[in-house]
Every structure is written in structure tokens, then in C-alpha cells.
Design a protein around this motif. Sequence first.
Motif, PDB file in Angstrom:
ATOM      1  N   MET A 172       0.718  -1.249  -0.002  1.00 18.20           N
ATOM      2  CA  MET A 172      -0.015  -0.153  -0.001  1.00 18.20           C
ATOM      3  C   MET A 172       0.959   1.225   0.004  1.00 18.20           C
ATOM      4  SD  MET A 172      -3.022   0.642   2.579  1.00 18.20           S
ATOM      5  CE  MET A 172      -4.140   2.230   2.763  1.00 18.20           C
ATOM      6  N   LEU A 173       0.548   2.264  -0.636  1.00 15.22           N
ATOM      7  CA  LEU A 173       1.146   3.358  -0.875  1.00 15.22           C
ATOM      8  C   LEU A 173       1.131   4.387   0.446  1.00 15.22           C
ATOM      9  CD1 LEU A 173       0.731   4.239  -4.632  1.00 15.22           C
ATOM     10  CD2 LEU A 173       2.530   3.153  -3.643  1.00 15.22           C
ATOM     11  N   PRO A 174       1.934   5.175   0.580  1.00 18.20           N
ATOM     12  CA  PRO A 174       1.765   6.240   1.814  1.00 18.20           C
ATOM     13  C   PRO A 174       0.822   7.195   1.196  1.00 18.20           C
ATOM     14  CG  PRO A 174       4.142   6.409   1.049  1.00 18.20           C
ATOM     15  CD  PRO A 174       3.402   5.229   0.243  1.00 18.20           C
ATOM     16  N   PRO A 175       0.248   7.865   2.136  1.00 16.89           N
ATOM     17  CA  PRO A 175      -0.734   9.137   1.899  1.00 16.89           C
ATOM     18  C   PRO A 175      -0.007   9.936   1.257  1.00 16.89           C
ATOM     19  CG  PRO A 175      -1.124   8.407   3.959  1.00 16.89           C
ATOM     20  CD  PRO A 175       0.234   7.598   3.510  1.00 16.89           C
ATOM     21  N   LYS A 176      -0.518  11.037   0.579  1.00 18.10           N
ATOM     22  CA  LYS A 176       0.361  12.069  -0.340  1.00 18.10           C
ATOM     23  C   LYS A 176       0.615  13.014   0.854  1.00 18.10           C
ATOM     24  CE  LYS A 176      -1.618  10.957  -4.844  1.00 18.10           C
ATOM     25  NZ  LYS A 176      -2.705  11.163  -5.590  1.00 18.10           N
ATOM     26  N   THR A 177       1.724  13.772   0.675  1.00 20.89           N
ATOM     27  CA  THR A 177       1.867  14.945   1.678  1.00 20.89           C
ATOM     28  C   THR A 177       1.357  16.197   0.979  1.00 20.89           C
ATOM     29  OG1 THR A 177       3.948  15.167   0.514  1.00 20.89           O
ATOM     30  CG2 THR A 177       4.341  13.882   2.334  1.00 20.89           C
ATOM     31  N   LEU A 178       1.445  17.184   1.821  1.00 20.65           N
ATOM     32  CA  LEU A 178       1.006  18.367   1.058  1.00 20.65           C
ATOM     33  C   LEU A 178       1.977  18.844  -0.091  1.00 20.65           C
ATOM     34  CD1 LEU A 178      -0.670  21.013   1.065  1.00 20.65           C
ATOM     35  CD2 LEU A 178       0.558  22.078   2.827  1.00 20.65           C
ATOM     36  N   SER A 179       3.309  18.806   0.153  1.00 18.52           N
ATOM     37  CA  SER A 179       4.136  19.109  -1.012  1.00 18.52           C
ATOM     38  C   SER A 179       3.991  18.444  -2.090  1.00 18.52           C
ATOM     39  CB  SER A 179       5.593  19.245  -0.526  1.00 18.52           C
ATOM     40  OG  SER A 179       5.844  17.561  -0.014  1.00 18.52           O
ATOM     41  N   GLU A 180       3.553  16.900  -2.153  1.00 20.29           N
ATOM     42  CA  GLU A 180       3.176  16.232  -3.186  1.00 20.29           C
ATOM     43  C   GLU A 180       1.794  16.484  -3.828  1.00 20.29           C
ATOM     44  OE1 GLU A 180       2.663  11.595  -4.575  1.00 20.29           O
ATOM     45  OE2 GLU A 180       3.262  11.957  -2.602  1.00 20.29           O
ATOM     46  N   ARG A 181       1.112  17.024  -2.946  1.00 19.18           N
ATOM     47  CA  ARG A 181      -0.140  17.375  -3.734  1.00 19.18           C
ATOM     48  C   ARG A 181       0.042  18.925  -4.446  1.00 19.18           C
ATOM     49  NH1 ARG A 181      -4.222  14.530  -1.436  1.00 19.18           N
ATOM     50  NH2 ARG A 181      -4.000  13.713   0.542  1.00 19.18           N
ATOM     51  N   VAL A 182       1.045  19.602  -3.917  1.00 20.59           N
ATOM     52  CA  VAL A 182       1.177  20.717  -4.530  1.00 20.59           C
ATOM     53  C   VAL A 182       1.837  20.695  -5.945  1.00 20.59           C
ATOM     54  CG1 VAL A 182       2.380  23.025  -4.555  1.00 20.59           C
ATOM     55  CG2 VAL A 182       1.196  22.492  -2.500  1.00 20.59           C
ATOM     56  N   LEU A 183       2.822  19.623  -5.831  1.00 18.39           N
ATOM     57  CA  LEU A 183       3.487  19.227  -7.006  1.00 18.39           C
ATOM     58  C   LEU A 183       2.651  18.637  -8.153  1.00 18.39           C
ATOM     59  CD1 LEU A 183       6.378  18.550  -8.759  1.00 18.39           C
ATOM     60  CD2 LEU A 183       6.229  16.598  -7.426  1.00 18.39           C
ATOM     61  N   HIS A 184       1.790  17.709  -7.878  1.00 20.43           N
ATOM     62  CA  HIS A 184       0.834  17.253  -8.523  1.00 20.43           C
ATOM     63  C   HIS A 184      -0.047  18.159  -9.249  1.00 20.43           C
ATOM     64  CE1 HIS A 184      -3.353  15.558  -9.155  1.00 20.43           C
ATOM     65  NE2 HIS A 184      -2.519  14.536  -9.510  1.00 20.43           N
ATOM     66  N   ALA A 185      -0.576  19.266  -8.565  1.00 22.29           N
ATOM     67  CA  ALA A 185      -1.546  20.331  -9.024  1.00 22.29           C
ATOM     68  C   ALA A 185      -0.701  21.039 -10.046  1.00 22.29           C
ATOM     69  CB  ALA A 185      -1.941  21.231  -7.949  1.00 22.29           C
ATOM     70  N   LEU A 186       0.629  21.555  -9.647  1.00 22.85           N
ATOM     71  CA  LEU A 186       1.370  22.298 -10.549  1.00 22.85           C
ATOM     72  C   LEU A 186       1.847  21.484 -12.095  1.00 22.85           C
ATOM     73  CD1 LEU A 186       3.973  23.870  -8.188  1.00 22.85           C
ATOM     74  CD2 LEU A 186       2.392  25.070  -9.516  1.00 22.85           C
ATOM     75  N   ALA A 187       1.963  20.495 -11.829  1.00 23.39           N
ATOM     76  CA  ALA A 187       2.311  19.611 -13.209  1.00 23.39           C
ATOM     77  C   ALA A 187       1.200  19.697 -14.002  1.00 23.39           C
ATOM     78  CB  ALA A 187       2.681  18.301 -12.650  1.00 23.39           C
ATOM     79  N   PHE A 188      -0.117  19.369 -13.234  1.00 24.10           N
ATOM     80  CA  PHE A 188      -1.530  19.035 -13.982  1.00 24.10           C
ATOM     81  C   PHE A 188      -1.770  20.591 -14.575  1.00 24.10           C
ATOM     82  CE2 PHE A 188      -5.825  19.754 -14.216  1.00 24.10           C
ATOM     83  CZ  PHE A 188      -6.440  18.342 -14.771  1.00 24.10           C
ATOM     84  N   GLU A 189      -1.629  21.627 -14.044  1.00 23.97           N
ATOM     85  CA  GLU A 189      -1.918  22.879 -14.394  1.00 23.97           C
ATOM     86  C   GLU A 189      -0.904  23.447 -15.504  1.00 23.97           C
ATOM     87  OE1 GLU A 189      -4.981  24.207 -14.127  1.00 23.97           O
ATOM     88  OE2 GLU A 189      -5.588  22.607 -12.571  1.00 23.97           O
ATOM     89  N   ILE A 190       0.398  23.344 -15.314  1.00 16.70           N
ATOM     90  CA  ILE A 190       1.302  23.771 -16.262  1.00 16.70           C
ATOM     91  C   ILE A 190       1.066  23.304 -17.740  1.00 16.70           C
ATOM     92  CG2 ILE A 190       3.695  23.681 -16.845  1.00 16.70           C
ATOM     93  CD1 ILE A 190       4.510  24.408 -13.828  1.00 16.70           C
ATOM     94  N   ILE A 191       0.772  21.778 -17.700  1.00 18.64           N
ATOM     95  CA  ILE A 191       0.379  21.177 -19.009  1.00 18.64           C
ATOM     96  C   ILE A 191      -0.835  21.473 -19.644  1.00 18.64           C
ATOM     97  CG2 ILE A 191      -0.046  18.827 -19.765  1.00 18.64           C
ATOM     98  CD1 ILE A 191       2.189  17.899 -17.831  1.00 18.64           C
ATOM     99  N   ALA A 192      -1.719  21.984 -18.699  1.00 16.57           N
ATOM    100  CA  ALA A 192      -2.992  22.296 -19.080  1.00 16.57           C
ATOM    101  C   ALA A 192      -2.876  23.682 -19.762  1.00 16.57           C
ATOM    102  CB  ALA A 192      -4.188  22.365 -18.143  1.00 16.57           C
ATOM    103  N   VAL A 193      -2.406  24.396 -19.360  1.00 14.25           N
ATOM    104  CA  VAL A 193      -2.203  25.694 -19.609  1.00 14.25           C
ATOM    105  C   VAL A 193      -1.594  25.943 -21.063  1.00 14.25           C
ATOM    106  CG1 VAL A 193      -1.112  28.247 -19.362  1.00 14.25           C
ATOM    107  CG2 VAL A 193      -2.285  27.148 -17.676  1.00 14.25           C
ATOM    108  N   LEU A 194      -0.310  25.186 -21.139  1.00 15.62           N
ATOM    109  CA  LEU A 194       0.300  25.039 -22.225  1.00 15.62           C
ATOM    110  C   LEU A 194      -0.301  24.468 -23.436  1.00 15.62           C
ATOM    111  CD1 LEU A 194       3.944  23.889 -20.982  1.00 15.62           C
ATOM    112  CD2 LEU A 194       3.326  26.060 -21.798  1.00 15.62           C
TER     113      LEU A 194
END
Length: 148
Positions: A1-23
Amino acid sequence: MLPPKTLSERVLHALAFEIIAVLLCAPLLAWAMGQPVWHMGALAAAISLVAMLWNVLYNSLFERLERRRGWVRTPRVRAVHAAGFEFGLVLWVVPLAAWWLSVSLWEALLLDIGLLLFFLPYTYVFNLAYDKLRAAWWARRAAGYKGA
């Protein structure tokens, strides 16, 4: 089982998602709306900021519910996840787009429906790829610790 996501991982996830989307979206929106790329790029960035904040909040709540209910990320759960995220985002984005473009809420909703047709599959595919990469990273990390 994978560990829960940390706040910093959630921020990285959101940034990657949005940067690709804006481009991907800024040039498409400029073309579709007959607006300058910079104008639609600024709107895409504003929508992206709203979406990042919503992403962190929504995913945190969804994953808490997921753990509490013992859900597994099946295609059905992933589809519910993506649809729920996009529905909530509509409530934030339509008024912003109407104001930004000086159009009615109805026209902004139609624009948002167009974005939704892009983002539903994009959200699904992005999160599927992210989860697979995350699982592979944790598996490699666990294998590295065993060998040490």
C-alpha cells in the motif's frame, strides 16, 4: 500500500497538471475565441490558479473519502473523481470567464463546456499516469532500501 500524499506532493501534482493544461489550452482558446494569445493565456493562467487551489482541496477530500470507504481506483472511481472535480470547477470558472471576457454567464458556461470536453479525459489520463508513476517510484524506492 502506498503512503498518503503529503502537502508538498499535492502541490507538485497540481502544478504539473496545471502547467501542462495551460500550455495546451492557451493557444486553443485563443484560436477558438478569436482573441489574442496573451489575453487567453492570462485567462488560462487565472483559471489554472483557481483550479490548483480547487485541485488540492478536492483531492484531499476525495482521498479521505476513498480511504474511509475502502475504495480502489477502478475506472469507475476514476471517472467519478474526474467528473466531481470538473463539476466543482465549473462553479468557480464560469463567473470568472464571464467577467474576463465580458460575456454572459450563459456564454461563459458554453465556453466552459468546451473546456470540460477537453479536461474530463485529460484529468483521467493525467491522474492515471501520475498514479502509475508514483507507484513505480515507491516500488523502486522500496527495492533500493531492501538491497542496502
